[in-house]
Each structure stands twice: as structure tokens, then as C-alpha cells.
Motif scaffolding. Structure first.
Motif, PDB file in Angstrom:
ATOM      1  N   ARG A 262     -10.125 -22.914  17.700  1.00 26.38           N
ATOM      2  CA  ARG A 262     -10.192 -23.972  18.721  1.00 26.38           C
ATOM      3  C   ARG A 262     -11.574 -24.627  18.684  1.00 26.38           C
ATOM      4  O   ARG A 262     -12.563 -23.995  18.322  1.00 26.38           O
ATOM      5  N   ALA A 263     -11.605 -25.873  19.115  1.00 26.29           N
ATOM      6  CA  ALA A 263     -12.877 -26.604  19.186  1.00 26.29           C
ATOM      7  C   ALA A 263     -13.558 -26.307  20.521  1.00 26.29           C
ATOM      8  O   ALA A 263     -12.901 -25.930  21.497  1.00 26.29           O
ATOM      9  N   TYR A 264     -14.879 -26.506  20.558  1.00 27.04           N
ATOM     10  CA  TYR A 264     -15.656 -26.231  21.774  1.00 27.04           C
ATOM     11  C   TYR A 264     -16.900 -27.102  21.741  1.00 27.04           C
ATOM     12  O   TYR A 264     -17.762 -26.921  20.889  1.00 27.04           O
ATOM     13  N   HIS A 265     -17.003 -28.099  22.627  1.00 29.55           N
ATOM     14  CA  HIS A 265     -18.213 -28.928  22.664  1.00 29.55           C
ATOM     15  C   HIS A 265     -18.385 -29.551  24.046  1.00 29.55           C
ATOM     16  O   HIS A 265     -17.491 -29.499  24.894  1.00 29.55           O
ATOM     17  N   ALA A 266     -19.535 -30.161  24.253  1.00 29.21           N
ATOM     18  CA  ALA A 266     -19.896 -30.651  25.586  1.00 29.21           C
ATOM     19  C   ALA A 266     -19.030 -31.825  26.043  1.00 29.21           C
ATOM     20  O   ALA A 266     -18.986 -32.139  27.227  1.00 29.21           O
ATOM     21  N   GLY A 267     -18.343 -32.479  25.096  1.00 28.54           N
ATOM     22  CA  GLY A 267     -17.516 -33.621  25.480  1.00 28.54           C
ATOM     23  C   GLY A 267     -16.180 -33.232  26.086  1.00 28.54           C
ATOM     24  O   GLY A 267     -15.448 -34.076  26.613  1.00 28.54           O
ATOM     25  N   MET A 268     -15.840 -31.949  26.028  1.00 28.58           N
ATOM     26  CA  MET A 268     -14.563 -31.496  26.595  1.00 28.58           C
ATOM     27  C   MET A 268     -14.746 -31.239  28.093  1.00 28.58           C
ATOM     28  O   MET A 268     -15.853 -30.971  28.541  1.00 28.58           O
ATOM     29  N   ASP A 269     -13.643 -31.314  28.845  1.00 27.23           N
ATOM     30  CA  ASP A 269     -13.803 -31.037  30.284  1.00 27.23           C
ATOM     31  C   ASP A 269     -14.068 -29.547  30.488  1.00 27.23           C
ATOM     32  O   ASP A 269     -13.698 -28.709  29.671  1.00 27.23           O
ATOM     33  N   SER A 270     -14.720 -29.235  31.614  1.00 31.45           N
ATOM     34  CA  SER A 270     -15.216 -27.865  31.799  1.00 31.45           C
ATOM     35  C   SER A 270     -14.075 -26.854  31.882  1.00 31.45           C
ATOM     36  O   SER A 270     -14.228 -25.716  31.451  1.00 31.45           O
ATOM     37  N   ALA A 271     -12.904 -27.281  32.394  1.00 33.90           N
ATOM     38  CA  ALA A 271     -11.769 -26.337  32.489  1.00 33.90           C
ATOM     39  C   ALA A 271     -11.324 -25.911  31.091  1.00 33.90           C
ATOM     40  O   ALA A 271     -11.086 -24.726  30.833  1.00 33.90           O
ATOM     41  N   ASP A 286      -9.270 -16.457  17.356  1.00 37.31           N
ATOM     42  CA  ASP A 286     -10.140 -15.756  16.407  1.00 37.31           C
ATOM     43  C   ASP A 286     -11.436 -16.515  16.138  1.00 37.31           C
ATOM     44  O   ASP A 286     -12.493 -15.921  15.983  1.00 37.31           O
ATOM     45  N   VAL A 287     -11.317 -17.847  16.040  1.00 37.31           N
ATOM     46  CA  VAL A 287     -12.470 -18.634  15.577  1.00 37.31           C
ATOM     47  C   VAL A 287     -12.752 -19.787  16.539  1.00 37.31           C
ATOM     48  O   VAL A 287     -11.838 -20.489  16.959  1.00 37.31           O
ATOM     49  N   ILE A 288     -14.029 -19.955  16.886  1.00 36.19           N
ATOM     50  CA  ILE A 288     -14.477 -21.099  17.694  1.00 36.19           C
ATOM     51  C   ILE A 288     -15.254 -22.035  16.772  1.00 36.19           C
ATOM     52  O   ILE A 288     -16.112 -21.572  16.013  1.00 36.19           O
ATOM     53  N   VAL A 289     -14.944 -23.330  16.822  1.00 35.91           N
ATOM     54  CA  VAL A 289     -15.724 -24.331  16.086  1.00 35.91           C
ATOM     55  C   VAL A 289     -16.505 -25.113  17.136  1.00 35.91           C
ATOM     56  O   VAL A 289     -15.909 -25.698  18.038  1.00 35.91           O
ATOM     57  N   ALA A 290     -17.834 -25.097  17.052  1.00 38.68           N
ATOM     58  CA  ALA A 290     -18.653 -25.653  18.134  1.00 38.68           C
ATOM     59  C   ALA A 290     -19.753 -26.561  17.596  1.00 38.68           C
ATOM     60  O   ALA A 290     -20.151 -26.444  16.440  1.00 38.68           O
ATOM     61  N   THR A 291     -20.246 -27.456  18.458  1.00 33.58           N
ATOM     62  CA  THR A 291     -21.385 -28.280  18.055  1.00 33.58           C
ATOM     63  C   THR A 291     -22.665 -27.470  18.182  1.00 33.58           C
ATOM     64  O   THR A 291     -22.814 -26.677  19.111  1.00 33.58           O
ATOM     65  N   ILE A 292     -23.572 -27.703  17.238  1.00 33.53           N
ATOM     66  CA  ILE A 292     -24.867 -27.021  17.250  1.00 33.53           C
ATOM     67  C   ILE A 292     -25.606 -27.342  18.546  1.00 33.53           C
ATOM     68  O   ILE A 292     -26.261 -26.505  19.135  1.00 33.53           O
ATOM     69  N   ALA A 293     -25.468 -28.601  19.002  1.00 33.32           N
ATOM     70  CA  ALA A 293     -26.236 -29.052  20.170  1.00 33.32           C
ATOM     71  C   ALA A 293     -25.817 -28.352  21.453  1.00 33.32           C
ATOM     72  O   ALA A 293     -26.555 -28.314  22.419  1.00 33.32           O
TER      73      ALA A 293
END
Length: 727
Positions: A262-271, A286-293
Motif C-alpha cells: 500500500r502507498a503512504y504519504h502526506a497527501g492522503m487523508d489522515s484516516a 506486507d509492504v509500505i511504499v512511502a515518500t522520503i519526505a
């Protein structure tokens, strides 16, 4: 607070631990004694316990300032669980409504709350400052304290306001905690928080269980990542990428290949973010794909791999992100993909920022590049960056130590380097020193009259790349150091001065090579292709050549080089598996595939190669509808320019799509269009050229055929030729 207080009893009662880790007990006693405390402790070292335990033992409420809203919730839940009381810990941040805020304040005023987590933005609000003035505060804990410094990897301007706000609320001891800080950042933190006299506790940054590796970032990076994850089924991992767009795309590609990501970054809503985080912790993902920032407050002990898809902006950021792997002391694989192009991209992002900020950013990037390119022990390099000496010659757990490069004697070159640093009065950075060494007359060198020095050009028998390696290794060996205040300026150390008087052996290894992937250089040795198995690649080339002779078609008509490279990486042994190779459609697989599969199977048996099980690298089907629609239109004999107009793409883009269709093995008959649009002689000339040619390169064809033919004509006939000869 009694200095002899037995702390193991509350440690066991609240947290279930029998003993403290490292400096924890000494840190806690310092806090209990009401003294300012500075804690430098790597990720996974147990920082949070250093303020959680004293808060439970002291009178009043401890204020914990943290930038990670996601982590606050986790930590509050954990403290409530150990104390069996919901009022004991709370957080104040933008995620709470008015009713929830009133409840928090009520618990604090009734003396129930020992720990209050606050985001820096919330701390600076007037109503919160007014409220906290009336509260007995035991101490302030500033977590992620590196955010104060512009040289820290996650600078936040609001952290600069913490000290003035503390002064407004009311003085109390301060404990500042960070997992990553160079000498420069450490000085910044203490100065800014007004705690220059704080007692400092510094733990070792060495994480022996973490394996560090830097890989060349080629076009095959997605495939490489998929293969890596598939070989570790069910293992938890984090992948960092630079942009939100890339994070979304990569997560989608992984899911298309049956990887639970799943993706994970600041542009997604907090829920959504909270849900994703919970799912990761609960192992539903199993795997999180996230922005470095985006700082992910995920406190998960069994993350088994951390992959950096893009090079991070600083070594501090890199260290903290890789530090999320193997916190339980088990396996932690840290893989980073590096290409110089990414570095240039990051530098471009800095344009438009204040000059001082650009300078800092470039210095931090140059450290990251040095880490990636250097062939010295990665652990040694990282620890040196954080001001810690590592005396082992080979750590046995990084790519450079497991595959060491040959070392050469560089005693004379080190002497030349140190002499140049001294001659320019120890006042310049590495790039400038190299310009003087190789005799490059830049405007700056001329302005400083350093082209007149006796040592100007004394190292011109070596390239800049070699001198970079010498400088990096001289820093690690302690002959040079970087000035702390004016960071990056090279200074001689006492050891360096001693060496100049009495030189001794100094062995250096050349930096790692990172090829650009623009031109796919295919050599008979398999070099430059990025294939896993050069021996198989060469065997496949030979088979293709043999078949091309027998069938009287050019080799590229059978399979193109990128398809052979993929076969030498993924080992397909059935016609079905072969169809998952890029550029191999059902038609090609059926027509030519059997002999290739037989060869690959034989090779795997002979060399006892374990094939990646069921490795189907599928791309996300975003363009498949367009392709189907184009095929249907051509079957109905719609003119190609009309198809392009109807699809809203230009003619060249349409040709790109049609080429992709025929190269993957689908037959298309465009004669109806060629008969109308092309001169018959031109058509026959170009067709005959491709029959004889060893390559299907457009540039080579244009060169050979001359100015009488347009690129469009050549592309159209090439499509006809590939369709008829190969499919």
C-alpha cells in the motif's frame, strides 16, 4: 528525587523489562535530578523510555513535543496499556475536535495526566500556552530534536520557536532526543534550546544486524524490487521513493504482481494513513511504499527490509529510514538504488530556494553521493559521518565488505592532496581542491591566484574521480576533517600534519562505478546490460544468431536485446512464462519460444540455479484499452491519421503504440494505409534495407538510407516488416 531510588522495580512494573538498555538508566537519573539532558541514540535504542519512565515517577505533567502525529497515538496507546489508565497519557494535535480537547484538559487539571504529547504547531497556539501556564510541568521532552537544525534531515521552522514558548509557559528541565545528529546538528540543537550545559549521552550508531547495499539504478529497477520481495514471502518491508506519484505507481505495480503493498504519504487523508499504518503493524499488509519526505512513526520491530527507490537528500535521513529495519536485532536488509541522474534531479528541486538553503542542501547531497559511490565499508563511512570511529577493517555485512575492490598504494597522492589543502590555507571545499590538483583553471582558481602555486596541477595524471576517492578515504582515515562551522571546508588534522613530515603507506580503493542507463551497451561479456546471468545472456545471443541464419531473418526480428536480458534475469522455462517477458507476445512465444525455454531450462539444471518461483512481472494495465482499440481500428482499415485524431494523440505517439503492439508479437496489416500514403519504390527500398540489416535501429536506418526518406516512412515500413517477418 532520591539518587539511590531503585528504578528496576518501576521498569519491571510498567514496562515488563528486567534491565535497562545502554545509557537508559543514567539518562533517567539525570532527568529525575532535574538537569537538562541531551540524548543521541539510534533508532531502536529505546529513546522513548528515557522520558516515559521519569514522567510516571515525577510530580506534574511531562510535555513531549513530537512532529509525528501518527507516532503520538501509538505511544499514548502503549502508555495507557502499561498503566491501565486512559487518563495517564494524552495528545494534543490538529486531529482532535473541541470535545476531545476539553476532556484532555480536564484530565490534566485533575492531576491524572503524566504525559502530554504535543505537536509543535499546537504548542505555539495562544490558548494552549495560556492553559499550560496553570499546569505543574515536570519537564519538557523534545523528540526528533534534529528538526531544529537547518542541517538536520527534516528541518521544521516551528521547532525554532520551542524555546521562546517554553519560556512563556514556565521553566522546567529539558530533555532533547534525536536518532541522528552530526556534530554540526548537535551544536545547533543545544544552542537553539538554550541547553549548552546539558549532560550529553551518546550511544553507538553501529547497528551490526543491518546489511547495507547500494545498487545501480537501471531501467529494470521495478523488476529487481519485485524479485527481491518475492524471494522473501510474508516479510515486512518499507520502500521509500521521492515523489507521491512514484509511490502510488510503485504500490500499484507491486499489487499487480501479487505483492500485498500500500502507498503512504502526506497527501492522503489522515484516516487512510492511520488505517494503512494499523494494517502494516497488524501484518495485514506486507509492504509500505512511502515518500522520503514524510516521517513515518511506525514502531514495528520486525521490518525485514528497507529499500530506497531514490537516493535520500541527506545521510541523516538515510540512516534514520534504514534504522526502521531489524529493530528486534534480527535481519535488516537496507538496499538503495543510486544513479547520478537522481542527484541532479534533487539539485534541480533546490533552485529558487534561498542561496544559504541551496548551499546546505548541496553539501548534504554530496555526502549522500560520497556514501553511494565510495567503495569503503558502508558501516565505517556512516559511523564516521556521525563522529564515531569504527576500527574493524571489514564489517562482513555490507556489499563493499563482501565484495571488496582492489586497493592501490596512494602514499604520494595523499601527500600531494595534503600539500594542496595546506597551500590554499585550509579554506576550500573538496571540489575546489580537486580543481587545483588536476590543474583546472576555473574562474575561482584564477581569482584566488592559485593557478600560480607550485602544486597547481601536481595531480593531473589522475582523474577527478580518483581524487574524490582519495579525499573521502583520507577523511575516514583521519588525515583530513571538515570544518564544523563552515561545513565542507577541508582542514588538516594533527595526524595529517604528521603524515606530511613522515609519509607512510596509504592504500585506497577506487570508487564504485554507476553507469547511466541511457545507452544500453551490450557487450559479449554481458557487461552494461544489467543482466543477472551474463553466461546465459551470451548463450541466448548465440541461439538467436543461429536461428536468424536458419530462418533467414535478422536476429532482432526473433527477440530484441531487452527481451533476452529479461530472460537471463528471470529464467522462463515454459511458453506461458515466456509470455511474461517484456516484448514477447503469444505469437512470438509460440513461434520461437521452445528452443529458448529448452536452453534456459538446461542452463538452470547445469548450474543448479534456483529460479524465482512464479515470477510474473506484470505492468499495470493502464494502456491496454488503447492498444485493443488501435488493433480493432486497424482491423477495420481505419486510416492511421484518423485513428490518432480519434484517440487524441499525435501521429508519432500512435506509431509508438503500434510498434509496441507488433514488437510484442501481434500481427497487424497496415498495407491498406501504406498503399494510399506511400510511394511504392520508397516502400520496397526500405523493406529491402531491413531484410539485410543487422539492426532495427531507426537512427542507423536514417543514416544508411539518406535524405530521400522521411522518419515517418521508415517507421511505417519497419512496422510492416516486423509484423510480417516476426509475427
Amino acid at each position: 528525587m532520591d539518587a539511590m531510588l531503585n528504578l528496576t522495580e518501576p521498569l519491571k512494573r510498567y514496562f515488563g523489562f528486567e534491565t535497562f538498555k545502554g545509557d537508559q538508566e543514567a539518562i533517567i537519573r539525570n532527568v529525575l535530578a532535574g538537569r537538562d539532558t541531551f540524548v543521541l541514540m539510534p533508532t531502536g535504542g529505546g529513546k522513548s523510555l528515557c522520558y516515559q519512565l521519569p514522567s510516571l515517577l515525577m510530580e506534574g505533567t511531562a510535555i513531549v513535543i513530537s512532529p509525528l502525529i501518527a507516532l503520538m497515538k501509538n505511544q499514548v496507546d502503549a502508555i495507557r496499556a502499561v498503566c491501565g489508565d486512559d487518563g495517564v497519557a494524552h495528545y494534543l494535535n490538529s486531529s482532535l475536535n473541541k470535545g476531545a480537547i476539553d476532556m484532555v484538559k480536564s484530565d490534566i487539571l485533575h492531576g491524572k495526566t503524566k504525559l502530554l504529547y504535543v505537536a509543535p504547531e499546537s504548542l505555539t497556539k495562544d490558548e494552549n500556552v495560556d492553559f499550560l501556564r496553570n499546569v505543574k510541568i515536570s519537564f519538557y521532552a523534545i523528540d526528533e530534536a534534529h528538526c531544529i537544525s537547518e542541517w538536520g534531515h527534516d528541518f521544521r521552522p516551528e521547532y525554532r520557536r520551542i524555546r521562546p514558548i517554553i519560556n512563556e509557559i514556565g521553566a522546567a528541565p529539558v530533555i532533547a532526543l534525536t536518532a541522528t545528529a552530526t556534530d554540526k546538528v548537535r551544536g545547533d540543537i543545544k544552542k537553539n534550546l538554550g541547553m549548552t550545559d546539558a549532560k550529553e549521552f551518546k550511544s553507538s550508531f553501529n547497528r551490526p544486524n543491518l546489511y547495507y547495499e547500494v545498487r545501480n539504478k537501471t531501467k529494470n529497477v521495478d523488476k529487481d524490487i519485485i524479485r527481491f520481495i518475492k524471494q522473501r514471502p510474508g516479510k515486512s518491508g518499507i520502500i521509500y521513493a521521492l515523489s507521491r506519484k512514484r509511490v502510488e505507481e510503485l504500490a500499484e505495480i507491486l499489487r499487480a504482481n501479487d505483492i500485498n503493498a500500500r502507498a503512504y504519504h502526506a497527501g492522503m487523508d489522515s484516516a487512510t494513513r492511520s488505517q494503512t499504518q494499523d494494517d502494516f503493524i497488524m501484518e495485514r499488509i506486507d509492504v509500505i511504499v512511502a515518500t522520503i519526505a514524510f516521517g513515518m512513526g511506525i514502531d514495528k520491530p520486525d521490518v525485514r527490509f528497507v529499500i530506497h527507490y531514490d537516493i535520500p537528500k541527506s545521510l541523516e535521513g538515510y540512516y534514520q529510514e534504514t534504522g526502521r529495519a531489524g529493530r528486534d536485532g534480527g535481519e535488516g536488509l537496507c538496499i538503495t538504488y543510486y544513479t547520478y541522474k537522481d542527484l541532479q534531479k534533487l539539485e534541480k528541486f533546490m533552485e529558487g530556494k534561498p542561496v544559504a538553503e541551496q548551499d546546505i542542501g548541496r553539501q548534504l547531497l554530496s555526502e549522500t553521493a560520497a556514501y553511494a559511490e565510495s567503495s569503503v565499508c558502508r558501516r565505517k563511512f556512516l559511523l564516521h559521518y556521525f563522529g564515531e570511529e569504527y576500527h574493524e577493517e571489514n564489517c562482513g555485512n555490507c556489499d563493499n565488505c563482501l565484495h571488496p575492490k582492489k586497493k592501490v598504494e596512494a602514499k604520494n597522492q595523499l601527500k600531494e592532496l595534503l600539500e594542496v589543502v595546506q597551500a590554499v590555507k585550509e579554506n576550500f571545499k573538496a571540489d575546489y581542491i580537486i580543481d587545483v590538483l588536476v590543474g583546472k583553471e576555473t574562474d575561482e582558481v584564477i581569482a584566488h591566484k592559485h593557478a600560480d602555486l607550485d602544486c597547481f596541477g601536481c595531480g593531473d595524471e589522475h582523474e577527478e574521480k580518483f581524487w574524490n576517492a582519495v579525499i573521502r578515504q583520507a577523511l575516514i582515515a583521519g588525515y583530513l576533517e571538515k570544518e564544523i562551522e563552515n561545513y565542507g571546508i577541508l582542514k588538516l588534522t594533527a595526524k595529517g600534519r604528521k603524515f606530511m613530515k613522515k609519509p607512510e603507506s596509504f592504500m585506497v580503493s577506487e570508487d564504485n562505478e554507476f553507469e547511466d542507463d541511457d545507452e544500453e551497451v551490450v557487450s559479449r561479456s554481458g557487461g552494461g546490460t544489467g543482466v543477472t546471468d551474463p553466461a546465459l545472456f551470451n548463450a541466448l545471443l548465440d541461439l538467436r544468431k543461429k536461428m536468424s541464419k536458419n530462418l533467414n531473418v535478422p536476429p532482432y526480428v526473433i527477440f530484441q536485446d531487452p527481451s533476452l536480458e529479461a530472460m537471463a534475469t528471470m529464467y522462463p522455462v515454459s511458453i506461458e512464462e515466456l509470455q511474461n517477458i517484456p516484448g514477447v507476445g503469444a505469437g512470438k512465444a509460440k513461434r520461437y519460444g521452445k528452443e529458448f525455454c529448452d536452453l534456459i531450462r538446461q542452463h538452470c539444471e547445469e548450474y543448479e540455479i534456483e529460479r524465482p518461483e512464479d515470477l510474473r512481472v506484470r505492468t499495470v494495465a493502464n494502456k491496454s484499452k488503447l492498444k485493443v482499440s488501435i488493433i480493432q481500428s486497424i482491423d477495420r482499415k481505419v486510416a492511421l491519421d484518423d485513428i490518432a485524431s480519434a484517440k487524441g494523440i499525435d501521429f508519432n505517439e500512435l506509431l509508438d503504440e503500434i510498434e509496441a503492439i507488433v514488437y510484442s508479437g501481434t500481427k497487424l496489416n497496415i498495407d491498406y494505409f501504406l498503399d494510399e500514403a506511400m510511394d511504392e519504390d520508397h516502400l520496397l527500398d526500405i523493406y529491402d534495407y531491413f531484410k539485410e540489416s543487422e539492426t532495427d535501429s531507426l537512427a542507423v536506418a536514417m543514416d544508411e538510407l539518406g535524405d530521400d526518406y522521411t522518419e515517418e516512412e521508415v517507421r511505417l515500413v519497419r512496422i510492416k516488416f516486423i509484423s510480417e517477418m516476426a509475427n
